[in-house]
Design a protein around this motif. Sequence first.
Motif, short mmCIF file in Angstrom:
data_model
loop_
_atom_site.label_atom_id
_atom_site.label_comp_id
_atom_site.label_asym_id
_atom_site.label_seq_id
_atom_site.Cartn_x
_atom_site.Cartn_y
_atom_site.Cartn_z
N UNK A 325 27.62 54.28 69.03
CA UNK A 325 27.39 52.97 68.43
C UNK A 325 28.68 52.16 68.34
N UNK A 326 29.80 52.83 68.04
CA UNK A 326 31.09 52.14 68.00
C UNK A 326 31.41 51.54 69.36
N UNK A 335 40.94 49.69 71.50
CA UNK A 335 41.24 50.75 70.54
C UNK A 335 39.94 51.36 70.00
N UNK A 336 38.98 50.51 69.69
CA UNK A 336 37.72 51.02 69.16
C UNK A 336 36.89 51.71 70.24
N UNK A 337 37.01 51.24 71.48
CA UNK A 337 36.34 51.92 72.58
C UNK A 337 36.90 53.33 72.76
N UNK A 403 22.61 51.93 74.81
CA UNK A 403 23.56 52.69 73.99
C UNK A 403 23.20 52.64 72.51
N UNK A 404 22.75 51.49 72.04
CA UNK A 404 22.36 51.40 70.64
C UNK A 404 21.16 52.30 70.36
N UNK A 405 20.18 52.29 71.25
CA UNK A 405 19.00 53.14 71.06
C UNK A 405 19.37 54.63 71.10
N UNK A 409 19.20 57.38 68.26
CA UNK A 409 18.47 58.62 68.51
C UNK A 409 19.26 59.85 68.09
N UNK A 410 20.57 59.83 68.32
CA UNK A 410 21.40 60.96 67.89
C UNK A 410 21.50 61.04 66.37
N UNK A 411 21.49 59.90 65.70
CA UNK A 411 21.48 59.92 64.23
C UNK A 411 20.16 60.50 63.72
N UNK A 412 19.06 60.18 64.40
CA UNK A 412 17.77 60.77 64.04
C UNK A 412 17.81 62.28 64.26
#
Length: 440
Positions: A325-326, A335-337, A403-405, A409-412
């Motif tokens: 998500x980041x 840097x965040x990538x 990527x957001x989905x 999904x990984x958080x789920x």
Amino acid sequence: MTHTAPPTKQSRTPVWPRWLGALLAFYVALTVVAAMSEGVYDIAFANLALDLSGLVSTIGIVYCVGYGVEVVASIAMGPLLDRRDAGQVLVVSYLVKIGIFVLIGLSSSFLSSHLWTIVIAAAAVDFVHHVGGMALFVLLPRIVDRHTLVKIQGIAATARSASEILSPVVAGLIIAVLPGARGLIAAAGFQILALALFAGLLMTVRRAAASQPVEDTETEPKEETAHSPSLPSRREVASTIVSSRPWRRYVAFHCLSVLALSTLFLSWLPLMREALDMSAARAGAFLAFSTVGAVLGGLIVAKSGPDRVFASMRWAPALAGAGTLIAATLGSSLWLLALGLITFGLGTTVYFRSAGLIVQLHAPIAVLGTWNGLLDAVIRVVGAAGILAAGFLFDLVGGHAVFVCLGLGLLVSAALWSRFGQRDQENLTATPLHEGLPTM
């Protein structure tokens, strides 16, 4: 005046015994050499297929066939590892690969100038290589204790991740010096070295077993147990897994995680090149940050113990999802990538190693080959579906949305693993097959 003797220090087993250092050194070297060989023969077979056909799609066919035979190997060869010495099976796999590489590399132009022979040879190597990997997976829990197994798997993950940076460079140099089929001679050399390192690993384990006190059961490496002639069939093992609630939950949760992670593996480059407008060279360089995370993830697994494996299954997919998500939402900042890639690599490595350790630590060790083979076949089919879906999803909805989905999904998945409680963990070893067959 009486004199009292000074208190004597109680002898304790060293935290890092000498045999463990030697064992880890051999295993790390074996992992690195195997990665070098794999890098060389992958590139050699791909170049041969491309040169003979002139079509890039042929490379995809070679890899697709190889992936298919690995699924077949998982299902068909698992019982063999339960009924034969897994170490001997691994040695045979090395010898077969050496024979194939030498035969094609030194043979007449017939074997190296026909596309069908290259496809068959590549499929045979993939089949044998996968069987060898399964044999090592089955062998380790039979020759080392639980804590050593976790340490080995973690450090091996670090070594494997580091090798993935070095392997393409080494393979490219070798192919430049030995073009065409001759590059397979170098792959054979790496396999010979791997065989020698494996022999050294077994010698280290046997010397450790001979040097440990009989009463020291915590650190004593175990010799491979004899196999019962009346082991359950593949169908009985499959029925046991399906009828066990905790194992069904393990497979379901693991499939969801693998579906997301396998799709992400092939999606980072398209995301960086299309959604973030990076050049191919820069995107490839940034992928190294995920390898940095993978190296750190392996070290974390090595520092943990068997009791922390289930905790890792809860936070690792959440960490990989957060990194995804980041990168998807804040990746315009380099840097965040980089942070997102490191986080993703760390979480992914910890997750996959922990998932494998659950099987090694909780499946009946006498049928570990069959048990792991069935699970591996299911996971590979799910992973292939994710890989096939990646390209279509990118074209359909775009990289950011995918990527957001997948991150969500990984958080789920992490939330589901958090519901895999103490009762499920204990009941993993409460199936009917566990009653008559030991675990680690």
